[in-house]
Design a protein around this motif. Structure first.
Motif, PDB file in Angstrom:
ATOM      1  N   VAL A  22       0.842  -1.201   0.000  1.00  0.00           N
ATOM      2  CA  VAL A  22       0.000   0.000   0.000  1.00  0.00           C
ATOM      3  C   VAL A  22       0.882   1.259   0.000  1.00  0.00           C
ATOM      4  N   SER A  23       1.989   1.216   0.758  1.00  0.00           N
ATOM      5  CA  SER A  23       2.917   2.353   0.761  1.00  0.00           C
ATOM      6  C   SER A  23       3.419   2.626  -0.647  1.00  0.00           C
ATOM      7  N   TYR A  24       3.783   1.550  -1.359  1.00  0.00           N
ATOM      8  CA  TYR A  24       4.297   1.693  -2.732  1.00  0.00           C
ATOM      9  C   TYR A  24       3.198   2.234  -3.659  1.00  0.00           C
ATOM     10  N   ALA A  25       2.006   1.629  -3.558  1.00  0.00           N
ATOM     11  CA  ALA A  25       0.903   2.047  -4.426  1.00  0.00           C
ATOM     12  C   ALA A  25       0.535   3.501  -4.177  1.00  0.00           C
ATOM     13  N   SER A  26       0.611   3.930  -2.909  1.00  0.00           N
ATOM     14  CA  SER A  26       0.274   5.315  -2.575  1.00  0.00           C
ATOM     15  C   SER A  26       1.254   6.294  -3.224  1.00  0.00           C
ATOM     16  N   LEU A  28       3.018   5.664  -5.875  1.00  0.00           N
ATOM     17  CA  LEU A  28       2.786   5.571  -7.317  1.00  0.00           C
ATOM     18  C   LEU A  28       1.585   6.427  -7.724  1.00  0.00           C
ATOM     19  N   ALA A  29       0.544   6.395  -6.881  1.00  0.00           N
ATOM     20  CA  ALA A  29      -0.645   7.202  -7.148  1.00  0.00           C
ATOM     21  C   ALA A  29      -0.318   8.693  -7.076  1.00  0.00           C
ATOM     22  N   GLU A  30       0.556   9.061  -6.133  1.00  0.00           N
ATOM     23  CA  GLU A  30       0.975  10.473  -6.056  1.00  0.00           C
ATOM     24  C   GLU A  30       1.657  10.899  -7.343  1.00  0.00           C
ATOM     25  N   MET A  31       2.524  10.022  -7.872  1.00  0.00           N
ATOM     26  CA  MET A  31       3.216  10.338  -9.125  1.00  0.00           C
ATOM     27  C   MET A  31       2.214  10.560 -10.258  1.00  0.00           C
ATOM     28  N   THR A  34      -3.435  10.414  -8.848  1.00  0.00           N
ATOM     29  CA  THR A  34      -4.672   9.653  -8.845  1.00  0.00           C
ATOM     30  C   THR A  34      -4.901   9.008  -7.471  1.00  0.00           C
ATOM     31  N   GLN A  35      -5.900   8.151  -7.370  1.00  0.00           N
ATOM     32  CA  GLN A  35      -6.340   7.594  -6.095  1.00  0.00           C
ATOM     33  C   GLN A  35      -5.730   6.206  -5.857  1.00  0.00           C
ATOM     34  N   THR A  36      -5.514   5.887  -4.567  1.00  0.00           N
ATOM     35  CA  THR A  36      -5.057   4.550  -4.191  1.00  0.00           C
ATOM     36  C   THR A  36      -6.237   3.744  -3.671  1.00  0.00           C
ATOM     37  N   VAL A  37      -6.493   2.614  -4.319  1.00  0.00           N
ATOM     38  CA  VAL A  37      -7.590   1.723  -3.914  1.00  0.00           C
ATOM     39  C   VAL A  37      -6.991   0.392  -3.481  1.00  0.00           C
ATOM     40  N   ALA A  38      -7.312  -0.041  -2.257  1.00  0.00           N
ATOM     41  CA  ALA A  38      -6.798  -1.319  -1.745  1.00  0.00           C
ATOM     42  C   ALA A  38      -7.908  -2.360  -1.804  1.00  0.00           C
ATOM     43  N   TYR A  55      -1.405   3.739   5.638  1.00  0.00           N
ATOM     44  CA  TYR A  55      -0.270   3.728   4.706  1.00  0.00           C
ATOM     45  C   TYR A  55      -0.650   4.272   3.324  1.00  0.00           C
ATOM     46  N   GLY A  56      -1.834   4.904   3.250  1.00  0.00           N
ATOM     47  CA  GLY A  56      -2.159   5.625   2.021  1.00  0.00           C
ATOM     48  C   GLY A  56      -3.368   5.144   1.250  1.00  0.00           C
TER      49      GLY A  56
END
Length: 322
Positions: A22-26, A28-31, A34-38, A55-56
């Protein structure tokens, strides 16, 4: 547009790797702005689900169907596909473990998406989308461009880290369109080894090689593992000799692990073994051969007879902890 991250849990509790994912996806979403969906599959309480937001995860999709409590590759692939399409996810993140490696290629075909496996950092750029990964058992690095609209990434465990990024999550229960006839795996009985740590999930691992000289000496290794509350593992020659069960064999041809601490005792460090344990955060090697390859990888090394070093090391740790 969103980044979807598939999280993993065991008995309703998220594995540590899920927080790293989730930390990584968050990030990546910032880059991608866009939104982070778990996505969580299985029976997980709401308080546990909310931990993903620490964690984002901005949105958490929970699937708790009774017939999806056990991993079924085809069914889980279908669930992730449905959630990805529903959320408009064009980037999907999974762990580079046995589960992720089973699901990611299937998803890649279903979604006509490029697959970037075993990435170890964020993409160096989004236009073009370029990932960084190890190749040739970690002997080299590759920069790979992914040209498809949708992209699937599997993240190497312990390669990115866990970062807090508190969110107020939107939790949604989702009922996927999957019939019982689509689930090909049926688990009739589960026997849990409650007194034994799961090697692939253990944060501390103590492992022995032929330098232990015989299976009768394994109690010294077990004492160290007990003192550290660590899981016990072994090299391939040891399991081939029948000294230890194959389920404890770590390496490229056995279990690939990424603990916080890996203590290699009497293991020389063949390339196949290194490939399976090199993602440990810290490696301590004990070997009487100062030129053993394991010392090139180790953060700390002790040159000496394992059977003499182990009792002293265990006693020193016992005193330090008391």
């Amino acid at each position: 547009m969103a980044v979807l991250v598939f999280t993993e849990n065991w008995d309703g509790k998220f594995k540590k790797l899920s927080f790293e994912l989730v930390s990584y996806a968050s990030k990546l979403a910032e880059m991608a702005d866009t939104q982070t969906v778990a996505l969580s599959i299985g029976e997980v309480e709401e308080d546990e689900l909310k931990q993903l937001a620490d964690y984002g995860a901005e949105k958490i999709v929970s699937v708790s169907r009774e017939n999806l409590r056990q991993l079924d590759n085809q069914a889980y692939t279908s669930v992730i596909e449905q959630v990805a399409n529903k959320e408009g996810a064009d980037m999907i993140v999974l762990a580079h473990n046995n589960v992720g490696k089973a699901l990611a290629p299937r998803l890649s075909v279903r979604l006509n998406a490029a697959l970037g496996s075993e990435v170890n950092q964020l993409p160096s750029g989004l236009e073009p989308f370029t990932i960084h990964k190890k190749v040739f058992s970690g002997k080299a690095f590759a920069h790979v461009r992914m040209k498809s609209e949708k992209k699937i990434l599997t993240l190497a465990q312990n390669s990115f880290g866990v970062y807090e990024n508190l969110q107020d999550p939107d939790i949604e229960n989702f009922d996927p369109d999957i019939g019982d006839d689509q689930i090909k795996t049926k688990v009739n009985n589960v026997e849990k080894h409650r007194d034994k740590l799961l090697l692939t999930d253990a944060e501390l691992v103590v492992s022995g090689g032929r330098g232990m000289k015989s299976p009768e000496n394994w109690d010294k290794l077990q004492e160290l593992a007990n003192e550290l509350s660590a899981a016990l593992a072994c090299s391939r020659p040891v399991s081939d000799e029948g000294w230890r069960p194959h389920e404890e064999h770590t390496g490229q041809t056995g279990k690939i692990i990424a603990p916080d601490l890996y203590v290699a005792v009497g293991i020389s460090g063949a390339i196949q073994h290194i490939a399976g344990v090199s993602r440990a955060k810290y490696i301590v090697a004990i070997n009487n051969d100062k030129d053993a390859p394991i010392f090139e990888l180790a953060d700390y090394g002790i040159v000496g007879d394992a059977l003499k070093v182990l009792p002293e090391l265990t006693e020193a740790i016992r005193k330090a902890r008391s």
